[in-house]
Design a protein around this motif. Structure first.
Motif, PDB file in Angstrom:
ATOM      1  N   UNK A   9       7.994  31.891  30.347  1.00 44.11           N
ATOM      2  CA  UNK A   9       6.917  31.813  31.336  1.00 44.11           C
ATOM      3  C   UNK A   9       6.924  30.470  32.068  1.00 44.11           C
ATOM      4  N   UNK A  10       7.086  29.381  31.311  1.00 41.63           N
ATOM      5  CA  UNK A  10       7.111  28.036  31.908  1.00 41.63           C
ATOM      6  C   UNK A  10       8.296  27.903  32.865  1.00 41.63           C
ATOM      7  N   UNK A  11       9.457  28.393  32.449  1.00 46.73           N
ATOM      8  CA  UNK A  11      10.641  28.312  33.313  1.00 46.73           C
ATOM      9  C   UNK A  11      10.458  29.145  34.581  1.00 46.73           C
ATOM     10  N   UNK A  12       9.819  30.302  34.448  1.00 47.61           N
ATOM     11  CA  UNK A  12       9.564  31.138  35.632  1.00 47.61           C
ATOM     12  C   UNK A  12       8.559  30.477  36.555  1.00 47.61           C
ATOM     13  N   UNK A  13       7.435  30.006  35.995  1.00 42.72           N
ATOM     14  CA  UNK A  13       6.363  29.421  36.800  1.00 42.72           C
ATOM     15  C   UNK A  13       6.818  28.148  37.509  1.00 42.72           C
ATOM     16  N   UNK A  14       7.716  27.405  36.892  1.00 44.76           N
ATOM     17  CA  UNK A  14       8.216  26.170  37.493  1.00 44.76           C
ATOM     18  C   UNK A  14       9.283  26.454  38.552  1.00 44.76           C
ATOM     19  N   UNK A  15       9.787  27.684  38.589  1.00 41.56           N
ATOM     20  CA  UNK A  15      10.850  28.045  39.515  1.00 41.56           C
ATOM     21  C   UNK A  15      12.241  27.771  38.961  1.00 41.56           C
ATOM     22  N   UNK A  16      12.312  27.176  37.779  1.00 41.86           N
ATOM     23  CA  UNK A  16      13.615  26.829  37.210  1.00 41.86           C
ATOM     24  C   UNK A  16      14.408  28.043  36.758  1.00 41.86           C
ATOM     25  N   UNK A  17      13.725  29.099  36.377  1.00 41.22           N
ATOM     26  CA  UNK A  17      14.434  30.306  35.934  1.00 41.22           C
ATOM     27  C   UNK A  17      15.322  30.849  37.054  1.00 41.22           C
ATOM     28  N   UNK A  18      14.908  30.624  38.304  1.00 47.70           N
ATOM     29  CA  UNK A  18      15.696  31.115  39.437  1.00 47.70           C
ATOM     30  C   UNK A  18      16.860  30.178  39.772  1.00 47.70           C
ATOM     31  N   UNK A  19      16.798  28.935  39.310  1.00 55.02           N
ATOM     32  CA  UNK A  19      17.844  27.966  39.610  1.00 55.02           C
ATOM     33  C   UNK A  19      19.066  28.121  38.713  1.00 55.02           C
TER      34      UNK A  19
END
Length: 111
Positions: free
Chosen positions: A90-100
């Motif tokens: 969730x944290x990675x998604x909300x921060x936008x990092x999951x897409x990077x």
């Protein structure tokens, strides 16, 4: 190694250095996580961060991943995530990092 509710282990699997993280990455132990990741990156051409047992990551932990990714890119190496779960996902998604970052469900799914 286990310190401040953080543990990391590295294994070699099919040409990948797989760094498994367990516990928490926060301001107290982010430098330990970064050292472990950089050491694992230096051990090969491909690094996967396995987060199956990572319970929490703070902004300091997110910065660790950005620095490791910059090093990997600068050295022409591959850097991916696997095993993102629960609040860390969730944290990675909300921060936008999951897409990077390229990611896989489990380390068994690595190409």
């Amino acid at each position: 190694m286990m310190e401040n509710n953080f543990e990391s282990t590295v294994e070699q699997k099919d040409g990948w250095s797989v760094l498994s993280l367990k516990g928490r990455i926060d301001g107290v132990n982010a430098s330990l996580a970064e050292s472990a990741a950089m050491d694992a990156l230096n051990g090969g051409k491909k690094l996967a961060i396995n987060m199956e047992e990572l319970k929490y990551i703070s902004s300091a932990g997110l910065r660790v991943f950005l620095r490791v990714e910059q090093s990997a890119t600068g050295e022409g190496k591959k850097f991916v995530f696997c095993g993102m779960r629960g609040s860390v996902k969730d944290i990675l998604r909300e921060s936008g990092m999951a897409m990077l970052f390229e990611s896989y469900d489990t380390q068994d799914d690595l190409p």
